[in-house]
Design an enzyme around this catalytic site. Structure first.
Site, PDB file in Angstrom:
ATOM      1  N   SER A  65      -9.108 -40.561   8.552  1.00  0.00           N
ATOM      2  CA  SER A  65     -10.426 -39.980   8.861  1.00  0.00           C
ATOM      3  C   SER A  65     -10.716 -38.838   7.907  1.00  0.00           C
ATOM      4  O   SER A  65      -9.785 -38.187   7.410  1.00  0.00           O
ATOM      5  CB  SER A  65     -10.418 -39.427  10.287  1.00  0.00           C
ATOM      6  OG  SER A  65     -11.598 -38.694  10.529  1.00  0.00           O
ATOM      7  N   TYR A  95      -5.970 -34.754  16.596  1.00  0.00           N
ATOM      8  CA  TYR A  95      -6.563 -35.886  15.858  1.00  0.00           C
ATOM      9  C   TYR A  95      -6.539 -35.590  14.356  1.00  0.00           C
ATOM     10  O   TYR A  95      -6.074 -36.419  13.560  1.00  0.00           O
ATOM     11  CB  TYR A  95      -7.992 -36.118  16.347  1.00  0.00           C
ATOM     12  CG  TYR A  95      -8.725 -37.250  15.661  1.00  0.00           C
ATOM     13  CD1 TYR A  95      -8.409 -38.581  15.918  1.00  0.00           C
ATOM     14  CD2 TYR A  95      -9.759 -36.987  14.753  1.00  0.00           C
ATOM     15  CE1 TYR A  95      -9.091 -39.610  15.293  1.00  0.00           C
ATOM     16  CE2 TYR A  95     -10.453 -38.009  14.131  1.00  0.00           C
ATOM     17  CZ  TYR A  95     -10.109 -39.329  14.402  1.00  0.00           C
ATOM     18  OH  TYR A  95     -10.791 -40.347  13.777  1.00  0.00           O
TER      19      TYR A  95
HETATM   20  N1  LIG Z   1     -16.148 -44.048  14.401  1.00  0.00           N
HETATM   21  C1  LIG Z   1     -15.974 -42.960  13.671  1.00  0.00           C
HETATM   22  O1  LIG Z   1     -16.878 -42.101  13.529  1.00  0.00           O
HETATM   23  C2  LIG Z   1     -14.675 -42.738  12.950  1.00  0.00           C
HETATM   24  C3  LIG Z   1     -14.604 -41.682  12.015  1.00  0.00           C
HETATM   25  C4  LIG Z   1     -13.418 -41.454  11.350  1.00  0.00           C
HETATM   26  C5  LIG Z   1     -12.308 -42.254  11.624  1.00  0.00           C
HETATM   27  N2  LIG Z   1     -12.390 -43.257  12.539  1.00  0.00           N
HETATM   28  C6  LIG Z   1     -11.196 -44.036  12.814  1.00  0.00           C
HETATM   29  O2  LIG Z   1     -11.476 -45.414  12.616  1.00  0.00           O
HETATM   30  C7  LIG Z   1     -10.747 -46.205  13.569  1.00  0.00           C
HETATM   31  C8  LIG Z   1     -11.700 -47.078  14.388  1.00  0.00           C
HETATM   32  O3  LIG Z   1     -12.678 -46.224  14.984  1.00  0.00           O
HETATM   33  P1  LIG Z   1     -13.721 -46.768  16.063  1.00  0.00           P
HETATM   34  O4  LIG Z   1     -14.727 -45.690  16.247  1.00  0.00           O
HETATM   35  O5  LIG Z   1     -14.131 -48.142  15.712  1.00  0.00           O
HETATM   36  O6  LIG Z   1     -12.783 -46.787  17.347  1.00  0.00           O
HETATM   37  P2  LIG Z   1     -13.154 -47.197  18.869  1.00  0.00           P
HETATM   38  O7  LIG Z   1     -14.554 -47.692  18.927  1.00  0.00           O
HETATM   39  O8  LIG Z   1     -12.767 -46.039  19.724  1.00  0.00           O
HETATM   40  O9  LIG Z   1     -12.178 -48.404  19.140  1.00  0.00           O
HETATM   41  C9  LIG Z   1     -10.812 -48.216  19.144  1.00  0.00           C
HETATM   42  C10 LIG Z   1     -10.183 -49.340  19.918  1.00  0.00           C
HETATM   43  O10 LIG Z   1      -8.766 -49.091  19.921  1.00  0.00           O
HETATM   44  C11 LIG Z   1      -8.318 -49.270  21.249  1.00  0.00           C
HETATM   45  N3  LIG Z   1      -7.084 -48.534  21.504  1.00  0.00           N
HETATM   46  C12 LIG Z   1      -6.947 -47.255  21.930  1.00  0.00           C
HETATM   47  N4  LIG Z   1      -5.657 -46.971  22.128  1.00  0.00           N
HETATM   48  C13 LIG Z   1      -4.963 -48.098  21.835  1.00  0.00           C
HETATM   49  C14 LIG Z   1      -3.587 -48.442  21.883  1.00  0.00           C
HETATM   50  N5  LIG Z   1      -2.674 -47.570  22.297  1.00  0.00           N
HETATM   51  N6  LIG Z   1      -3.224 -49.694  21.512  1.00  0.00           N
HETATM   52  C15 LIG Z   1      -4.149 -50.591  21.104  1.00  0.00           C
HETATM   53  N7  LIG Z   1      -5.461 -50.339  21.057  1.00  0.00           N
HETATM   54  C16 LIG Z   1      -5.868 -49.097  21.422  1.00  0.00           C
HETATM   55  C17 LIG Z   1      -9.447 -48.753  22.108  1.00  0.00           C
HETATM   56  O11 LIG Z   1      -9.327 -49.198  23.451  1.00  0.00           O
HETATM   57  P3  LIG Z   1      -9.883 -48.223  24.633  1.00  0.00           P
HETATM   58  O12 LIG Z   1     -11.362 -48.101  24.368  1.00  0.00           O
HETATM   59  O13 LIG Z   1      -9.532 -48.952  25.877  1.00  0.00           O
HETATM   60  O14 LIG Z   1      -9.187 -46.895  24.471  1.00  0.00           O
HETATM   61  C18 LIG Z   1     -10.637 -49.398  21.384  1.00  0.00           C
HETATM   62  O15 LIG Z   1     -10.826 -50.717  21.806  1.00  0.00           O
HETATM   63  C19 LIG Z   1      -9.962 -45.207  14.428  1.00  0.00           C
HETATM   64  O16 LIG Z   1      -8.664 -45.040  13.913  1.00  0.00           O
HETATM   65  C20 LIG Z   1     -10.749 -43.918  14.265  1.00  0.00           C
HETATM   66  O17 LIG Z   1      -9.957 -42.767  14.486  1.00  0.00           O
HETATM   67  C21 LIG Z   1     -13.563 -43.514  13.205  1.00  0.00           C
END
Ligand SMILES: NC(=O)c1ccc[n+]([C@@H]2O[C@H](COP(=O)([O-])OP(=O)(O)OC[C@H]3O[C@@H](n4cnc5c(N)ncnc54)[C@H](OP(=O)(O)O)[C@@H]3O)[C@@H](O)[C@H]2O)c1
Length: 255
Positions: A147, A161
């Protein structure tokens, strides 16, 4: 997707955190490019639906329940994939995130442990599970989702985080160094704020608008913005590119 065509026919792509958001988009894109996508997540309902939607469009996809913070759960998932397909070509360590944004002094110890484990230990466990197969194939691609929060501090962030994502970027370098002679590349993507369902729910429309306006390109990131670069890093064309973090942030870190 744009017009660039990637071909992952006959390949197996594992995407963690694939039930929603960026991971779901990546699973669709890998399947569309010919791969067998394995969607690993703990949200069984949405994961099952996401895999079914890919199959309905003619792609190959399976959902597997996998808690990336639990080594037995990771082992079970990877054993099943190897039993079914006998190979792994791409591992996208995408699962991560946080739910509380508190100052360090206010962060409860269990929140610290949970966020570090979800964002950093999960990368270690899933990479560890894939590496023996990659080594025996003499090929493999690991793409870790870090991130912007792990690279720079411009707005308040969750302390565990940011620390975990900085660790993901460091692990990316360490793993790339360890695996370079085995035909395995390891790179990271550091997204800026991306309009996934979770983020849209977390922030008000005004906040989303402001984040977009503050970005040099004038808009917030979309899931689609993360896809092309991930596919490229997973492709044969990227075989000399390893140990790098690509930050997809609309120019935010160039300001
Ligand atoms: N979106 C952003 O703005 C952003 C910015 C910078 C970095 N990122 C990074 O990009 C990645 C994807 O982001 P996103 O926003 O698409 O994430 P998201 O929408 O929160 O989706 C993450 C998925 O991972 C699942 N998860 C959580 N804990 C888990 C575990 N222990 N084992 C397996 N699955 C698990 C969640 O399930 P639950 O919902 O049931 O917890 C959810 O289905 C992440 O690493 C995030 O930190 C995102």
């Amino acid at each position: 997707m744009g017009n660039t065509k990637f071909n992952f026919s006959g390949q197996v792509a594992i995407i963690t955190g694939a039930s929603v958001g960026i991971g779901k988009g990546l699973s669709e894109a890998f399947a569309e490019a010919g791969a067998h996508s394995y969607l690993l997540d703990i949200d069984d309902e949405k994961g099952g639906e996401a895999a079914e939607a890919i199959r309905a469009k003619g792609g190959r996809a399976d959902y597997i329940h996998c808690d990336i913070t639990s080594s037995p759960s990771v082992k079970e998932a990877f054993d099943r994939i190897l039993a079914e397909d006998g190979r792994i070509d791409v591992l996208v360590n995408n699962a991560g995130g946080f739910s509380m944004q508190l100052a360090t002094v206010d962060t409860p110890e269990d929140e610290w442990d949970q966020v570090i484990t979800r964002n950093l230990k999960g990368v270690y466990l899933c990479s560890k599970a894939a590496i023996p197969t990659f080594k025996s194939q003499k090929s493999g691609r690991i793409i870790n989702f870090g991130s912007v929060a792990g690279l720079a501090t411009q707005v308040p962030s969750s302390p565990p985080y940011a620390a975990a994502k900085a660790g993901v970027h460091a692990m990316t370098r360490v793993l790339s160094f360890e695996l370079a002679r085995d035909g395995i590349t390891v790179n990271a993507i550091a997204p800026g704020t991306t309009a996934t369902e979770r983020v849209v729910k977390l922030r008000s429309p005004e906040q989303m608008k402001k984040i977009g306006e503050n970005s040099p390109v004038g808009r917030i990131g979309e899931v689609e913005d993360m896809i092309g670069c991930t596919l490229f890093l997973a492709s044969d064309e990227a075989s000399y590119l390893t140990g790098q973090t690509v930050s997809i942030n609309g120019g935010r870190l160039a300001v």
